[in-house]
Each structure stands twice: as structure tokens, then as C-alpha cells.
Design an enzyme around this catalytic site. Structure first.
Site, mmCIF file in Angstrom:
data_model
loop_
_atom_site.group_PDB
_atom_site.id
_atom_site.type_symbol
_atom_site.label_atom_id
_atom_site.label_comp_id
_atom_site.label_asym_id
_atom_site.label_seq_id
_atom_site.Cartn_x
_atom_site.Cartn_y
_atom_site.Cartn_z
ATOM 1 C CD GLU A 197 -2.750 -1.085 2.482
ATOM 2 O OE1 GLU A 197 -2.502 -0.692 3.549
ATOM 3 O OE2 GLU A 197 -3.893 -1.931 2.504
ATOM 4 C CD GLU A 319 -3.897 -6.074 2.900
ATOM 5 O OE1 GLU A 319 -4.576 -5.257 3.550
ATOM 6 O OE2 GLU A 319 -2.584 -6.037 2.885
#
Length: 384
Positions: A197, A319
Site C-alpha cells: 500500500e 486485501e
């Protein structure tokens, strides 16, 4: 995930996503000094598991074949030399066997490298750590699972600013070159994910798409990482590589500025979405399942599809999930609807499991029992 002030505060602090307050240091100790590193313990997999086959398969067909996935969260990605620091046991082959037996076809293996990296200028990765990552990857490969290997919680040094870019790019090139060479003999069931991320930690825009500078620099970081992998040649010249958006987000500014390195046909888009935030991540709204709830979630997926389907890009939801709030039925309804939204659009859904049944954990890694088997079944059934 968009424009919710609580999200900006909680997500930077919560251990649900595996965050900690470790200092920005690099562990240069020898392998003998590493504590609690995953090591073969009678259940290792021999080199016979290495299959160098690279199929002629499009990224979209490839992602469809990945089925549904499960994250080995809060383990190799701890911000500590101790892989048990966030409460999970050492990973064993029987553990991964059970994930496969349940029906998951993909294992995402989040890895933090900075605590196992030597000093500049070479940033040599500890051989024992590379062997540990390989050993767990082999547990999955021996079950005919796909394995995703990434750079996960190294955000302390991967700062997306023009000032930091020369240092970060040099280090990324050297780390990815080593990882890529380690796994070069493996076939296409091994997938690389350049960054998890990528974002400017602690900045006001951290979870709102960053700044124009930040998005530009993240694209540069992906570029040098992909180039480093491809430069190692062999199977890595055509291996599938996942490349994330800024913070793996889905907001309009993020999608607008996202760039595929070299327009590489074997790049797969990597995104994360804990939607809706209050239900999925904060746990402050335990109810979900109204027509309005479903319409809002569907709209987010429509935006994702509108962006990438028209570009012919395959997508992986690396995710997603929901945290436990004494709401088993709502979580099941959400998981089933979410996984089916992914499946309908050809997106591989990979559940975030941090090993904690009071948060995202649906599998007990100590007893090898499913805490929420109905959720696992719903996710798997969506992509059968």
C-alpha cells in the site's frame, strides 16, 4: 474508504492492518542472531516442488484460475525481527495444507524485508530470511496453490517524495533483484507484488489518494521495481507482476493517475478495499446487508470495472474482509456478496486474515481449525 476522517486516524493506528510503532531501523545482524524466524522443522518441502513451467495464458485467464485467496497476515510482515511479534505462531506445512484443503487456491505472502537487510550500498538480504520465504512459498506450491510474494511493511523507508526518490529507487532495485533471482527458477504459480500500500505515512492525504507528487513517485517506484525484476531474465522476463495503486486505493484521483509500467501486458492491477469502512474495518457499525448497502458496494466495483475492464487489465483484490463485532450473520452476508462481486468481474478476492478471531481471523493457526468456516466457504464458492 473515502473521505471519512475516522478512517484516517484509526487506520494509521490499528493493529488490524498489522501496524506497529517500531522505529525506523534496519537490522544488520547475522542469521544466527535472528529470533523466531520461520525455519524448516521437519515439514519443509524439497526442491522437487520447483516447477519452472510458464504457461501461455492471458492475465485475465490467469486471475480466473487463481480462484479465491487467503492472506498469511501479521506473520512474515511483522515490523520486528520476531515473526511471532504480532501474536501468530510459526508457519508450518500442515497449516498451509489446511488452507488448501478448504479450497483456497492462492496464498498471499506479505513480507517485510527491512529487518533482514544489510546496510548500503548493497542492501544484502539475509540468506536465511530468503530461505524462510521460499520454504513457506513451497508449502503452498506443493498444494498447487498460487503464491504472491511482496514488499509489505517497508513504508518507513519507501517514502514517496521527490527528495527521497533516488535513495528509495536504488534500494528497491537491489532488493527486488535479489528476490527475483531467488525465485527465477519457479514457474508462473509464483507472482511478485512490487509494493503493498505505497503511500506517505502520516501525511494528511495518506488514505485520500496522496498528493500529485506522491502518486507520481509511487508510479516511479513501481517502474524501477518492475524493471529490476524483468532485468533478471529467465522466467522473470514474463512473470505476472502485481502493481498497486497509491495506497492500493480506489478513489478517483488514485485511479486517474495510476500508470502501468511499460504498458507491460503481464502486469496485474492490485487494489485493496475494506468497504464499507465503518463495518469492515472500524467495527463501529456491525450491521450490513440492506439494499442500500449492497448498492453502495456495487457502485464501487462498477467504478473499478469501468477503469480497468475498458483497458483490458486483470485485477486482484489483494486485501478485503470485515472485523468481528458479534455479527457473524452480517459478516457472512457481506463476505458472500463481496466475493461474488469480485467473481462477476473476474477479480480474484484474497481475504485479509491477521490470525486474530476477534478481528479478521477466520482460521485458527494454532489448532488448524476454521473459526468461521461459513465465511471461508462463501468466499471459495464464489469463484468455483
Amino acid at each position: 474508504m473515502k473521505n471519512i476522517p475516522q478512517y484516517l486516524i484509526l487506520l494509521s493506528l490499528t493493529v488490524l492492518m498489522g501496524c506497529s510503532n517500531s522505529e525506523n531501523t534496519v537490522n544488520n545482524s547475522s542469521s544466527e542472531e535472528i529470533e523466531n524466524v520461520e525455519t524448516p522443522s521437519g515439514d519443509s518441502v524439497s526442491d522437487e516442488v520447483i516447477d519452472g513451467t510458464m504457461r501461455e495464458i492471458s492475465p485475465k485467464e490467469f486471475v480466473l484460475d487463481m480462484g479465491s485467496g487467503w492472506n498469511l497476515g501479521n506473520t512474515l510482515d511483522t515490523e520486528d525481527v520476531d515473526v511471532t511479534a504480532w501474536g501468530n505462531p510459526l508457519t508450518t506445512k500442515p497449516m498451509i495444507d489446511e488452507i488448501a484443503n478448504m479450497g483456497f487456491k492462492t496464498l498471499r505472502l506479505p513480507v517485510t524485508w527491512q529487518y533482514h537487510t544489510g546496510s548500503a550500498p548493497d542492501y544484502i538480504l539475509e540468506s536465511d530470511w530468503l530461505d524462510t520465504v521460499e520454504n513457506i512459498a513451497n508449502y503452498a506450491l506443493s498444494n498447487n496453490m498460487y503464491v504472491i510474494i511482496n514488499i509489505h511493511h517497508d513504508d518507513e523507508w519507501i517514502v514517496p517524495t521527490y527528495e527521497n526518490a533516488p535513495y528509495v529507487k536504488d534500494r528497491l532495485i537491489k532488493i527486488w533483484t535479489q528476490i527475483a533471482n531467488k525465485f527465477k527458477p519457479y514457474g508462473d504459480y509464483v507472482i511478485f507484488e512490487t509494493l503493498n500500500e505505497p503511500r506517505y505515512e502520516g501525511s494528511p492525504e495518506e488514505w485520500e489518494g496522496g498528493t500529485e507528487e506522491g502518486r507520481d513517485v509511487v508510479n516511479q517506484y513501481h517502474q524501477v521495481s518492475v524493471d529490476a525484476i524483468r532485468a533478471t531474465g529467465g522466467n522473470n522476463a514474463v512473470r505476472k507482476i502485481m502493481v498497486s495503486t497509491y495506497a492500493a486505493g480506489t478513489s478517483e484521483n488514485v485511479l486517474e493517475d495510476y500508470v502501468i509500467p511499460n504498458d507491460d501486458e503481464n502486469i496485474i492491477v492490485s487494489i485493496h478495499s475494506y468497504s464499507p469502512y465503518l463495518f469492515s474495518l472500524a467495527g463501529t457499525d456491525p450491521t450490513w446487508g440492506t439494499d442500500e448497502d449492497k448498492a453502495q458496494l456495487t457502485e464501487e466495483f462498477n467504478l473499478i470495472q469501468a477503469k480497468f475492464a475498458t483497458e483490458g487489465r486483470a485485477v486482484i483484490m489483494g486485501e478485503w474482509g470485515s472485523t468481528f463485532s458479534n455479527n457473524e450473520n452480517d459478516r457472512l452476508v457481506h463476505a458472500e456478496f463481496y466475493a461474488n462481486l469480485c467473481a462477476e468481474r473476474g477479480i480474484c478476492p484474497i481475504w485479509w486474515d491477521n490470525g486474530n478471531a476477534s478481528e479478521f481471523g477466520i482460521f485458527n493457526r494454532n489448532t488448524l481449525e476454521w473459526v468461521y468456516p461459513e465465511i471461508a466457504d462463501a468466499i471459495i464458492d464464489a469463484t468455483r
